[in-house]
Design a protein around this motif. Structure first.
Motif, short mmCIF file in Angstrom:
data_model
loop_
_atom_site.label_atom_id
_atom_site.label_comp_id
_atom_site.label_asym_id
_atom_site.label_seq_id
_atom_site.Cartn_x
_atom_site.Cartn_y
_atom_site.Cartn_z
N SER A 77 61.61 23.94 -0.40
CA SER A 77 60.53 23.04 -0.04
C SER A 77 60.09 23.29 1.40
O SER A 77 60.78 23.96 2.18
CB SER A 77 61.00 21.58 -0.16
OG SER A 77 61.98 21.31 0.85
N TYR A 78 58.94 22.75 1.74
CA TYR A 78 58.45 22.83 3.12
C TYR A 78 59.48 22.26 4.08
O TYR A 78 59.79 22.86 5.12
CB TYR A 78 57.14 22.05 3.23
CG TYR A 78 56.53 22.05 4.62
CD1 TYR A 78 55.52 22.95 4.96
CD2 TYR A 78 56.96 21.14 5.59
CE1 TYR A 78 54.97 22.95 6.24
CE2 TYR A 78 56.42 21.14 6.87
CZ TYR A 78 55.42 22.04 7.18
OH TYR A 78 54.88 22.04 8.44
N ASN A 79 60.04 21.11 3.73
CA ASN A 79 61.00 20.48 4.63
C ASN A 79 62.27 21.30 4.77
O ASN A 79 62.86 21.39 5.85
CB ASN A 79 61.34 19.07 4.13
CG ASN A 79 60.18 18.11 4.34
OD1 ASN A 79 59.32 18.35 5.20
ND2 ASN A 79 60.13 17.05 3.54
N ARG A 80 62.72 21.88 3.67
CA ARG A 80 63.93 22.71 3.75
C ARG A 80 63.68 23.95 4.62
O ARG A 80 64.53 24.33 5.42
CB ARG A 80 64.36 23.13 2.34
CG ARG A 80 65.58 24.03 2.33
CD ARG A 80 66.78 23.34 3.00
NE ARG A 80 67.88 24.27 3.21
CZ ARG A 80 68.77 24.17 4.18
NH1 ARG A 80 68.69 23.16 5.04
NH2 ARG A 80 69.73 25.04 4.30
N GLU A 92 63.84 22.97 8.18
CA GLU A 92 65.22 22.83 8.66
C GLU A 92 65.82 24.20 8.98
O GLU A 92 66.47 24.39 10.02
CB GLU A 92 66.07 22.15 7.59
CG GLU A 92 65.74 20.68 7.35
CD GLU A 92 66.49 20.10 6.16
OE1 GLU A 92 66.29 18.92 5.87
OE2 GLU A 92 67.27 20.86 5.52
N LEU A 93 65.62 25.14 8.07
CA LEU A 93 66.20 26.47 8.27
C LEU A 93 65.60 27.14 9.51
O LEU A 93 66.32 27.66 10.37
CB LEU A 93 65.94 27.35 7.04
CG LEU A 93 66.79 27.06 5.81
CD1 LEU A 93 66.26 27.86 4.63
CD2 LEU A 93 68.26 27.39 6.07
N TYR A 94 64.27 27.12 9.58
CA TYR A 94 63.61 27.79 10.71
C TYR A 94 64.02 27.16 12.04
O TYR A 94 64.29 27.85 13.02
CB TYR A 94 62.09 27.74 10.55
CG TYR A 94 61.36 28.42 11.69
CD1 TYR A 94 61.16 29.79 11.68
CD2 TYR A 94 60.92 27.69 12.79
CE1 TYR A 94 60.52 30.43 12.74
CE2 TYR A 94 60.29 28.32 13.85
CZ TYR A 94 60.08 29.69 13.81
OH TYR A 94 59.47 30.31 14.87
N THR A 95 64.09 25.84 12.06
CA THR A 95 64.47 25.13 13.29
C THR A 95 65.89 25.51 13.71
O THR A 95 66.16 25.72 14.90
CB THR A 95 64.37 23.61 13.08
OG1 THR A 95 63.02 23.29 12.71
CG2 THR A 95 64.73 22.86 14.35
N ALA A 96 66.77 25.62 12.74
CA ALA A 96 68.16 25.99 13.06
C ALA A 96 68.23 27.41 13.60
O ALA A 96 68.92 27.69 14.59
CB ALA A 96 69.02 25.85 11.81
N TYR A 97 67.50 28.34 12.96
CA TYR A 97 67.51 29.73 13.44
C TYR A 97 66.90 29.81 14.84
O TYR A 97 67.38 30.53 15.71
CB TYR A 97 66.70 30.62 12.51
CG TYR A 97 67.27 30.77 11.13
CD1 TYR A 97 68.63 30.86 10.91
CD2 TYR A 97 66.42 30.84 10.03
CE1 TYR A 97 69.14 31.00 9.64
CE2 TYR A 97 66.93 30.99 8.75
CZ TYR A 97 68.29 31.07 8.56
OH TYR A 97 68.78 31.21 7.30
#
Ligand SMILES: [Zn+2]
Length: 358
Positions: free
Chosen positions: A222-225, A228-233
């Motif tokens: 999803s967009y939200n998932r 989350e991933l991009y923000t963590a990276y």
């Protein structure tokens, strides 16, 4: 500045790619001029990618891995630890230059994928990068590649289309969720129904021919998932994150048409990295198009796709177009879209590209 860097990258790619690796052009178009140099593109990256086991294991040497995956989204993130290396696509050390290509034998408006409103941009792009084959220059401009990554972004109007181009210049709606997602057989991952079925057929064929299976680690996100991933990276690797992770709204995984595989290392650990050394990857390179899948981020075309070589990431576009792209020898979906889909007579094709608005 970023735009200029990206354009420089395009030019550097076309200079450095051996002529034999250039995508094919129309039969009635002039062949691209031979590249004056043949330095492998990979050689200009700094630092080079980490060494991987180089031999393709025989089917007998690989333990069949289940198609099902118990990986959570958290372990999906953890499995990306391979990207800790500081690889930045824009870090080219080679500047554009060298010999000029022969002038095009055709007028720009004689190319089948010519779009009148792009004329001045074609001229500017070709003038800036005379080594690019004209047909490729037109194709790249047609998909906004001349704007640079994450510049001149177009909102995608028809994200449900199998041929949707979702990349750094084309953004999916924040609230877009494919309507017909279903779980891929034996996995905890979802794809659009047609893509899931195509994957299952492909996976069965691979099992029948090689006795091997694929380990699925990711499909629909999803967009939200993705956020989350991009923000963590980005928190961990702000300089390199854009070379391997899409910003939210720009991920193919949000379309439900992309799927990632894992590679089981001799140690037993599962990673994305190294999948290119497996018998499964070798088989996919030859057969995936028959099931509608393409390798989306090929080696050597990082500046065009915007991503490092991702041997594990495969995208469903349908058998007809995957086969056409395979037979045309085109490496990137960007070039395929900009060449064949922008003026396609079939209304199914990506209308966002026919009616680009900013
Ligand atoms: Zn992926």
């Amino acid at each position: 500045m970023a735009k200029r860097a990206i354009l420089a990258v395009y030019c550097a790619v076309m200079i450095l790619l051996p002529a034999c690796t250039l995508p094919l052009v129309y039969a009635d178009m002039p062949a691209p001029s031979p590249s004056p140099r043949s330095i492998p593109l990979r050689a200009v990256y700094s630092p080079p990618p980490p060494p991987e086991p180089s031999s393709i294991p025989s089917p007998a040497s690989v333990s069949p891995a289940p198609v099902s995956s118990s990986y959570s989204d958290d372990s999906e993130l953890a499995s990306e630890a391979v990207y800790d290396e500081d690889v930045v696509i824009e870090d080219f050390s080679v500047s554009p230059g060298g010999e000029l290509a022969a002038p095009p034998a055709l007028g720009l408006n004689e190319y089948p994928h010519y779009i009148g409103r792009n004329h001045k941009r074609y001229q500017a792009f070709i003038a800036a990068f005379p080594h690019l084959p004209v047909t490729m220059a037109l194709a790249l401009v047609n998909v906004s590649a001349d704007f640079g990554h994450y510049e001149g972004i177009t909102q995608i109007a028809n994200p449900h289309c199998f041929l949707v181009l979702s990349n750094k210049n084309f953004r999916l709606p924040v609230d877009y969720v494919p309507q017909n997602l279903r779980f891929v057989g034996g996995t905890e991952r979802q794809m659009v129904c047609e893509a899931a079925t195509a994957f299952e057929l492909m996976h069965q064929a691979l099992q029948d021919e090689l006795g091997l299976q694929l380990v699925v680690v990711s499909a629909y996100r999803s967009y939200n998932r993705q956020n989350e991933l991009y923000t963590a990276y980005a928190a961990r690797d702000p300089r390199g994150v854009d070379t391997y992770s899409a910003r939210p709204g720009h991920s193919e995984h949000q379309t439900g048409l992309a799927i990632d595989f894992l590679h089981r290392r001799p140690s037993g650990s599962l990673r994305r990295s190294g999948f290119q050394n497996t018998a499964q990857f070798a088989w996919l390179q030859v057969h995936a198009h028959k099931f509608g899948f393409i390798l989306r981020y090929p080696s050597g075309y990082e500046p065009i796709t915007g991503y490092i070589f991702e041997s594990w990431h495969w995208r469903y576009i349908g058998t007809e177009d995957a086969t056409r792209m395979f037979e045309a020898g085109m490496a990137t979906f960007e070039e395929y879209t900009g060449t064949f889909l922008v003026n396609a007579p079939r209304p199914l094709y990506n209308t966002t590209l026919v009616f680009v608005q900013r």
